[in-house]
Design an enzyme around this catalytic site. Structure first.
Site, PDB file in Angstrom:
ATOM      1  N   GLU A  11       1.647   7.033   7.132  1.00  0.00           N
ATOM      2  CA  GLU A  11       2.748   6.558   6.279  1.00  0.00           C
ATOM      3  C   GLU A  11       2.526   6.985   4.828  1.00  0.00           C
ATOM      4  O   GLU A  11       3.440   7.481   4.156  1.00  0.00           O
ATOM      5  CB  GLU A  11       2.852   5.040   6.335  1.00  0.00           C
ATOM      6  CG  GLU A  11       3.236   4.482   7.680  1.00  0.00           C
ATOM      7  CD  GLU A  11       3.255   2.969   7.656  1.00  0.00           C
ATOM      8  OE1 GLU A  11       3.782   2.406   6.702  1.00  0.00           O
ATOM      9  OE2 GLU A  11       2.747   2.369   8.618  1.00  0.00           O
ATOM     10  N   HIS A  69       8.736   3.119   8.735  1.00  0.00           N
ATOM     11  CA  HIS A  69       8.451   2.252   9.870  1.00  0.00           C
ATOM     12  C   HIS A  69       7.230   2.801  10.603  1.00  0.00           C
ATOM     13  O   HIS A  69       7.106   4.019  10.775  1.00  0.00           O
ATOM     14  CB  HIS A  69       9.676   2.207  10.794  1.00  0.00           C
ATOM     15  CG  HIS A  69       9.485   1.347  11.992  1.00  0.00           C
ATOM     16  ND1 HIS A  69       9.604  -0.034  11.940  1.00  0.00           N
ATOM     17  CD2 HIS A  69       9.141   1.646  13.268  1.00  0.00           C
ATOM     18  CE1 HIS A  69       9.356  -0.529  13.142  1.00  0.00           C
ATOM     19  NE2 HIS A  69       9.070   0.459  13.964  1.00  0.00           N
ATOM     20  N   ASN A 110      13.771   3.808   4.642  1.00  0.00           N
ATOM     21  CA  ASN A 110      12.776   2.836   5.087  1.00  0.00           C
ATOM     22  C   ASN A 110      11.659   3.582   5.801  1.00  0.00           C
ATOM     23  O   ASN A 110      11.892   4.625   6.433  1.00  0.00           O
ATOM     24  CB  ASN A 110      13.412   1.828   6.056  1.00  0.00           C
ATOM     25  CG  ASN A 110      12.415   0.790   6.558  1.00  0.00           C
ATOM     26  OD1 ASN A 110      11.714   0.156   5.781  1.00  0.00           O
ATOM     27  ND2 ASN A 110      12.345   0.632   7.866  1.00  0.00           N
ATOM     28  N   SER A 132       7.650   6.809  10.763  1.00  0.00           N
ATOM     29  CA  SER A 132       8.998   7.378  10.657  1.00  0.00           C
ATOM     30  C   SER A 132       9.622   6.954   9.335  1.00  0.00           C
ATOM     31  O   SER A 132       9.466   5.798   8.914  1.00  0.00           O
ATOM     32  CB  SER A 132       9.911   6.864  11.789  1.00  0.00           C
ATOM     33  OG  SER A 132       9.388   7.193  13.062  1.00  0.00           O
ATOM     34  N   ASP A 144      15.958  -0.440  11.474  1.00  0.00           N
ATOM     35  CA  ASP A 144      15.312   0.758  12.036  1.00  0.00           C
ATOM     36  C   ASP A 144      16.237   1.649  12.855  1.00  0.00           C
ATOM     37  O   ASP A 144      15.774   2.370  13.739  1.00  0.00           O
ATOM     38  CB  ASP A 144      14.132   0.329  12.931  1.00  0.00           C
ATOM     39  CG  ASP A 144      13.191  -0.615  12.208  1.00  0.00           C
ATOM     40  OD1 ASP A 144      12.661  -1.520  12.877  1.00  0.00           O
ATOM     41  OD2 ASP A 144      13.025  -0.465  10.983  1.00  0.00           O
ATOM     42  N   SER A 186       0.842  -1.215   0.000  1.00  0.00           N
ATOM     43  CA  SER A 186       0.000   0.000   0.000  1.00  0.00           C
ATOM     44  C   SER A 186       0.871   1.257   0.000  1.00  0.00           C
ATOM     45  O   SER A 186       0.499   2.272  -0.585  1.00  0.00           O
ATOM     46  CB  SER A 186      -0.945  -0.001   1.201  1.00  0.00           C
ATOM     47  OG  SER A 186      -0.273   0.251   2.416  1.00  0.00           O
TER      48      SER A 186
HETATM   49  C1  GRF Z   1       4.028  -0.655   6.699  1.00  0.00           C
HETATM   50  O1  GRF Z   1       3.376  -0.534   7.947  1.00  0.00           O
HETATM   51  C2  GRF Z   1       5.450  -0.209   6.837  1.00  0.00           C
HETATM   52  O2  GRF Z   1       5.622   0.835   7.760  1.00  0.00           O
HETATM   53  C3  GRF Z   1       6.118  -1.446   7.334  1.00  0.00           C
HETATM   54  O3  GRF Z   1       5.504  -2.518   6.645  1.00  0.00           O
HETATM   55  C4  GRF Z   1       4.178  -2.117   6.293  1.00  0.00           C
HETATM   56  C5  GRF Z   1       4.027  -2.294   4.811  1.00  0.00           C
HETATM   57  O4  GRF Z   1       2.732  -2.123   4.447  1.00  0.00           O
HETATM   58  N1  GRF Z   1       7.548  -1.411   7.089  1.00  0.00           N
HETATM   59  P1  GRF Z   1       2.410  -2.045   2.867  1.00  0.00           P
HETATM   60  O5  GRF Z   1       2.943  -3.325   2.230  1.00  0.00           O
HETATM   61  O6  GRF Z   1       3.105  -0.827   2.312  1.00  0.00           O
HETATM   62  O7  GRF Z   1       0.929  -1.948   2.811  1.00  0.00           O
END
Ligand code: GRF
Length: 200
Positions: free
Chosen positions: A173, A103, A101, A135, A144, A14
């Site tokens: 995010e 997180h 990345n 983040s 991380d 996503s």
């Molecule tokens: C997200 O919560 C990201 O922060 C973490 O993994 C998840 C990935 O979700 N690293 P998606 O595949 O982008 O929906």
């Protein structure tokens, strides 16, 4: 000359979708390839429907496989968006400062090995934290731990479940990651976003 981005994802993607959406009409930033360690990753489908090359890493720990792909696609930036493995140290070294990345917590809190997905939100709620968020940080040889470039804060509600908090954090995010990538393209490299703590 477009700013070339490779996105790495292990799951549904996503965040990749948010990047595709953010840069759909912006030829200044181009997602040139999507890499995954899983052949069944939904992220690869997202790439396929947009005609963006997808590659499955057969040996995610093998720097040689990464180097061949980096030579093939010549990215300016590598974005880990739900990529659940470490990047080989030799690749981190070669691309230091150009791998980011995202997180789902306010690092350095609730980060590190094993802290991903729902587990993060369970820990945040168990700790009684009043806020959480997303983040974006530079990637180094550990999970991380690299310099945080920007964060987006969300409130934690008293009646939150890991699922309800997760939905709120994921929305943050999706807003934050494209903002950081756009800033990186403007600067020519990932850099801390001014006032790097936004609230949603
Ligand atoms: C997200 O919560 C990201 O922060 C973490 O993994 C998840 C990935 O979700 N690293 P998606 O595949 O982008 O929906």
């Amino acid at each position: 000359m477009s700013y070339r981005v490779i996105v790495c994802a292990s799951g549904g993607g996503s965040n990749l979708g948010a990047l595709f959406q953010a840069f759909a009409d912006d030829d200044g930033v181009v997602i040139v390839a999507v890499l995954s360690n899983r052949s069944d990753a939904g992220a690869l489908n997202r790439a396929r429907v947009r005609g963006v090359p997808g590659r499955v890493l057969q040996r995610p720990d093998d720097p040689a496989e990464w180097v061949a792909l980096l030579d093939e696609f010549a990215p300016d930036l590598i974005v880990l968006a739900g990529y659940l493995q470490l990047v080989p140290p030799a690749v981190v070294e070669r691309f230091r400062g150009r791998i980011i990345n995202i997180h789902p917590s306010l690092l350095p809190a609730f980060g590190g090995s094993g802290m991903y997905g729902r587990r993060v939100h369970v820990a945040v709620i168990a700790a009684g934290a009043r806020e959480s968020g997303a983040s974006v940080h530079l990637v180094d040889e550990d999970y991380d731990r690299g310099m945080v470039l920007a964060q987006q804060v969300v409130p934690v509600h008293g009646d939150d479940t890991p699922e309800s908090l997760g939905v709120r954090v994921l929305a943050a995010e999706h807003a934050l990651l494209p903002r950081v990538v756009r800033h990186a393209a403007a600067m020519g490299r990932p850099a801390p976003l001014d006032a790097g703590r936004f609230s949603s």
